[in-house]
Design a protein around this motif. Structure first.
Motif, PDB file in Angstrom:
ATOM      1  N   TYR A 175      -2.150 -72.333   5.051  1.00 41.97           N
ATOM      2  CA  TYR A 175      -2.432 -72.671   6.440  1.00 41.97           C
ATOM      3  C   TYR A 175      -1.150 -73.030   7.182  1.00 41.97           C
ATOM      4  CZ  TYR A 175      -7.500 -72.930   5.715  1.00 41.97           C
ATOM      5  OH  TYR A 175      -8.817 -72.619   5.465  1.00 41.97           O
ATOM      6  N   GLN A 210       0.896 -67.430  15.098  1.00 45.88           N
ATOM      7  CA  GLN A 210       0.222 -66.492  14.189  1.00 45.88           C
ATOM      8  C   GLN A 210       1.051 -65.223  14.014  1.00 45.88           C
ATOM      9  OE1 GLN A 210      -3.577 -66.594  12.644  1.00 45.88           O
ATOM     10  NE2 GLN A 210      -1.803 -65.895  11.471  1.00 45.88           N
ATOM     11  N   LYS A 211       1.808 -64.866  15.050  1.00 43.76           N
ATOM     12  CA  LYS A 211       2.650 -63.673  14.971  1.00 43.76           C
ATOM     13  C   LYS A 211       3.779 -63.831  13.952  1.00 43.76           C
ATOM     14  CE  LYS A 211       0.658 -60.977  17.970  1.00 43.76           C
ATOM     15  NZ  LYS A 211       0.103 -59.661  17.584  1.00 43.76           N
ATOM     16  N   PRO A 220       1.744 -64.294   9.900  1.00 40.26           N
ATOM     17  CA  PRO A 220       0.524 -63.478   9.912  1.00 40.26           C
ATOM     18  C   PRO A 220      -0.362 -63.634   8.683  1.00 40.26           C
ATOM     19  CG  PRO A 220       2.443 -62.120   9.433  1.00 40.26           C
ATOM     20  CD  PRO A 220       2.966 -63.469   9.818  1.00 40.26           C
ATOM     21  N   PRO A 276      -4.623 -70.392  10.807  1.00 36.40           N
ATOM     22  CA  PRO A 276      -4.218 -71.418  11.771  1.00 36.40           C
ATOM     23  C   PRO A 276      -5.167 -72.618  11.807  1.00 36.40           C
ATOM     24  CG  PRO A 276      -5.337 -69.644  12.917  1.00 36.40           C
ATOM     25  CD  PRO A 276      -5.254 -69.227  11.467  1.00 36.40           C
ATOM     26  N   LYS A 331      -9.066 -64.312  14.850  1.00 35.13           N
ATOM     27  CA  LYS A 331      -7.978 -63.348  15.005  1.00 35.13           C
ATOM     28  C   LYS A 331      -8.034 -62.557  16.314  1.00 35.13           C
ATOM     29  CE  LYS A 331      -5.170 -60.656  11.896  1.00 35.13           C
ATOM     30  NZ  LYS A 331      -5.020 -60.175  10.504  1.00 35.13           N
ATOM     31  N   LEU A 345      -7.119 -64.789  19.254  1.00 33.61           N
ATOM     32  CA  LEU A 345      -5.699 -65.135  19.261  1.00 33.61           C
ATOM     33  C   LEU A 345      -4.858 -63.981  19.795  1.00 33.61           C
ATOM     34  CD1 LEU A 345      -5.156 -67.117  15.926  1.00 33.61           C
ATOM     35  CD2 LEU A 345      -5.242 -68.009  18.266  1.00 33.61           C
TER      36      LEU A 345
END
Length: 223
Positions: free
Chosen positions: A86, A127-128, A131, A135, A158, A161
């Motif tokens: 996480y 998140q980019k 990956p 989150p 996903k 986001l």
């Protein structure tokens, strides 16, 4: 991290009486807020945590001409290899200061039932650069706490986001276009950014503590 927090507490200068009163209450309640964050994080699969790691991210589609700089609060590595790792951000929820007949009063505040929009933009960007991680957002006040993950929050799933990330890119494109139009002229750039002089007049949050010469300089760009 602890040393940085202590240094900031010891060197903090309040902007006015209300700000000082609020700061005193935040410091007084810091252990309760911290424990609520810990309780939130303990609900996640056990992780080995790394704190405040820096990343840069270039948009894969080349829609903007610069990179995003990211500072991720917590990045985990799952202790059990069958579990997911996480990453997440820590959000403190502070009370507000009210003026009563007896003087200043500090009110308690509950955590949000949904993540704030700006926090969703932030997590979408993180998140980019991470990956393969899941989150989360942890919100905590001195008496309330809330943990958001994709399991209990649609905003952190996903597909959503990705929408938030595209929105963030759009904001950046707008700023780049303003800079392009201004062509180095600060007065032209100022006219492309609508000012809110009422915030200056009422000494709003974003203007508190600014020297008079700074506000006068700001106004000068619109004369």
């Amino acid at each position: 991290m602890i040393e940085k927090i202590v240094e900031r507490i010891e060197n903090y200068t309040p902007t006015d009486e209300k700000d000082g009163f609020k700061f005193e209450n935040i410091v007084k309640n810091r252990n309760l807020i911290s424990q609520n964050h810990i309780d939130n994080i303990n609900e996640l699969p056990k992780q080995e945590w790394e704190e405040e790691k820096e990343f840069t991210h270039w948009d894969e589609q080349g829609r903007i001409q610069t990179y995003f700089l990211c500072y991720v609060d917590l990045i985990g590595a799952a202790v059990d290899q069958t579990m997911k790792s996480y990453f997440g951000d820590i959000k403190n929820v502070f009370g507000t200061v009210m003026t009563t007949k007896k003087g200043l009063s500090y009110t308690k505040k509950k955590c949000p039932t949904k993540p704030f929009h700006s926090d969703c933009l932030q997590i979408a960007l993180y998140q980019k650069v991470l990956p393969n991680h899941i989150p989360f957002l942890t919100y905590a006040s001195d008496y309330d706490r809330k943990l958001f993950t994709p399991d209990n929050c649609e905003e952190l799933q996903k597909d959503n986001l990705e929408k938030y990330y595209n929105e963030l890119v759009l904001y950046q494109r707008c700023w780049e276009k303003k800079l392009e139009f201004a062509n180095g002229d600060p007065k032209v750039l100022a006219l492309l950014c609508k000012p809110d002089f009422s915030e200056i007049r009422k000494n709003g949050f974003w203007w508190k503590g600014f020297p008079k010469e700074i506000t006068q300089r700001f106004r000068g760009y619109y004369e």
